[in-house]
Enzyme design. Structure first.
Site, PDB file in Angstrom:
ATOM      1  CB  VAL A  21     -14.818   4.953 -27.275  1.00 22.85           C
ATOM      2  CG1 VAL A  21     -13.331   5.126 -27.553  1.00 22.85           C
ATOM      3  CG2 VAL A  21     -15.524   6.301 -27.319  1.00 22.85           C
ATOM      4  CB  THR A 100     -14.500   9.391 -17.967  1.00 20.86           C
ATOM      5  OG1 THR A 100     -14.677   9.812 -19.343  1.00 20.86           O
ATOM      6  CG2 THR A 100     -13.339   8.446 -17.911  1.00 20.86           C
ATOM      7  CB  SER A 139     -11.728   7.110 -21.433  1.00 18.88           C
ATOM      8  OG  SER A 139     -12.003   5.750 -21.345  1.00 18.88           O
ATOM      9  CD  GLU A 174     -10.957   7.102 -31.868  1.00 22.63           C
ATOM     10  OE1 GLU A 174      -9.936   6.424 -31.754  1.00 22.63           O
ATOM     11  OE2 GLU A 174     -11.234   7.736 -32.909  1.00 22.63           O
ATOM     12  CB  CYS A 285     -18.260  13.598 -25.998  1.00 22.01           C
ATOM     13  SG  CYS A 285     -17.709  11.903 -26.032  1.00 22.01           S
TER      14      CYS A 285
END
Ligand code: UDX
Ligand code: UDX
Length: 479
Positions: A21, A100, A139, A174, A285
């Site tokens: 990212v 994360t 994030s 993002e 994700c």
């Protein structure tokens, strides 16, 4: 509360986290905003060294179009370094792009996000920042993370050194997808900016406004922005799980998943994107963000809603197990000692990222049944595959699995004397292969398992008299 809302001109940007990212996002901002000086910092020295490598093929991330832009801006207004404190000290804006991941132990294990790295970064900001700083959550974070950030910053307020420090907190998730990061960054569907102070929101909007039209910039409150990112990923993942359930019904009934996808996707309300059935979604994700949403629902005692979203992940896991079971069953119920060629290990095409790739679970299931895997992927490095297997097969205590797989440099090498080819990533190179030739290298009787629907009618016609057995996800192919 934390801010003095000073409207100073933004000149220096720092981004903590040079990953999938942070790296591409800051590269694009540097490219579009030559007046800004951007420092991307990371605690991982190897990664920073790779970002600074003179050989652009050695960049730590593979993304189409990325290296060309890095070449234009690196060491001009984009700098990669491990000097976190120095970058923080001179920054007007700090983007937090550290990972994360889902917690793997303790309270909320398997669901809650691990905010350890984010917290560490905020403490560093509290220690080293000066004057007014805008902190941007880049994030993906659980809803209300901005509260955590505030609490940490406030805890430093009493210290003498913090007298002159003020902050604004912004959420700017993002939405880039890997494999199309540069395209997505250059022409995003929207840029989402959430905050409590309109000045700070506008300052961040001004950065994007250098190339993103005003009407695509959505300004919201902090919590809407944080929740929207989780919700967007949950909706997308849900679409993949939905089409994967329909693909199984297609196989049973003689319907064809490509025809069904097209038929339902032409309804504008449904939309034709994200209707490709496959081996299940991967990537860092989707699963993490759905589980974060589930954790949030459980926290508010919304158990039915939690169950609803958790099922999206359950179906995804089931799809991967279904595919490995089907391979075993088609190969006469046993794959012990059989060589199986795996085509593609990345979680999608055009990336070298393997995080949560369906290839990991499917390969693991096959290895546990005694198969010998030969893996070909045009971009994924051997080290990366090793890391995934070492973890999921617990190789440190199960040494025998070390020799259960090998990475090959060519598809021919992977296929030679194998009993089956399993296509797991939809790389364009796989669509252009000479299948007739490759099938000749297999041991007979042999199978191709196309989990990504890359085979077309012409391929099937070409292979008609070769005796190969073919399984295509969501299609009923007569043997
Ligand atoms: C993204 C995150 O932004 C997350 O929100 C998203 O949901 C998935 O992961 P990504 O860029 O893909 O991050 O992660 P990764 O490639 O792991 O990059 C994070 C970087 O942060 C790593 O290079 C890591 O070394 C760095 N990091 C981590 C620090 O610099 N400091 C830390 O304290 C922790
Ligand atoms: C996703 C979101 O798309 C992006 O907005 C967010 O910022 C990060 O998470 P990413 O995970 O990089 O991006 O890739 P994406 O294209 O969304 O694919 C995710 C997974 O779904 C991949 O494994 C992909 O193969 C799978 N997928 C996607 C399907 O199986 N079928 C589809 O039709 C689309």
């Amino acid at each position: 509360m934390l801010s003095n809302s000073s409207l100073k001109v933004i000149k220096n940007i720092c981004c903590i986290g040079a990953g999938y990212v942070g790296g591409p996002t800051m590269t694009m901002i540097a490219y579009k905003c030559p007046n800004l000086q951007i420092k991307v910092v990371d605690i991982n020295e190897k990664r920073i060294k790779a970002w600074n490598s003179p050989d652009l093929d050695d960049l730590p991330i593979y993304e189409p179009g990325l290296s060309e832009i890095v070449e234009k801006v690196r060491d001009k207004n984009l700098f990669f370094s491990t000097n976190v404190s120095e970058a923080i000290a001179s920054a007007d804006v700090i983007f937090l792009s550290v990972n994360t991941p889902t917690k793997i132990q303790g309270v909320g294990s398997g669901k809650a996000s691990n905010l350890e790295y984010l917290e560490r970064s905020v403490r560093e900001i509290a220690s080293y920042s000066s004057g007014h700083t805008i902190i941007v959550e880049k994030s993906t974070v659980p809803v209300k993370t901005a509260e955590t950030i505030k609490s940490i910053l406030i805890s430093y307020f009493n210290k003498e050194s913090s007298v002159e420090k003020t902050y604004s907190i912004i959420s700017n998730p993002e939405f880039l997808a890997e494999g199309s990061a540069i395209k997505d960054l250059e022409n995003p569907d929207r840029v989402l900016i959430g905050g409590e102070e309109i000045d700070a929101i506008n300052q961040i909007a001004n950065i994007y406004n250098q190339w993103v039209p005003e009407q695509k910039i959505i300004k919201t409150n902090l919590w809407s922005s944080e929740l929207s990112k989780l919700a967007a990923n949950a909706f997308l993942a849900q679409k993949v799980s939905s089409i994967n359930t329909i693909s199984v019904i297609c196989e049973k009934t003689g319907a064809n998943i490509n025809e069904v996808s097209r038929a339902i996707g032409s309804d504008k309300r449904i939309g034709d994107k994200f209707l490709n059935s496959g081996p299940g979604f991967g990537g860092s994700c989707f699963k993490k963000d759905i589980m974060s949403l589930v954790y949030l629902c459980n926290f508010y005692r919304l158990d039915e809603i939690a169950k609803y979203w958790e099922n999206v992940v359950t179906i995804n896991d089931w799809q991967q197990d279904r595919i490995s079971n089907l391979i075993i069953q088609k190969l006469f119920g046993t794959i012990r000692g059989k060589k199986i060629a795996i085509f593609g290990f990345a979680f999608k095409a055009d990336t070298n990222d393997t995080r949560e790739s369906p290839a990991i679970n499917i390969s693991k299931n096959l290895i546990l049944e005694g198969a010998q895997l030969s893996i070909y992927d045009p971009k994924v490095k051997e080290d990366n595959i090793k890391r995934e297997f070492d973890y999921c097969l617990d190789v440190s205590t199960n040494k025998e699995f070390e020799s259960s797989w090998a990475k090959t440099d060519s598809v021919e090498e992977a296929v030679k004397d194998a009993d089956a080819i399993v296509i797991l990533t939809e790389w364009v190179v796989f669509k252009k292969l000479n299948w007739n030739y490759l099938v000749g290298l297999l041991r007979k009787p042999s199978w191709i398992f196309d989990t990504r629907n890359i085979f077309n009618l012409r391929d099937l016609k070409d292979l008609k008299n070769t005796g190969i057995n073919i399984w295509i996800n969501g299609q009923d192919i007569p043997n």
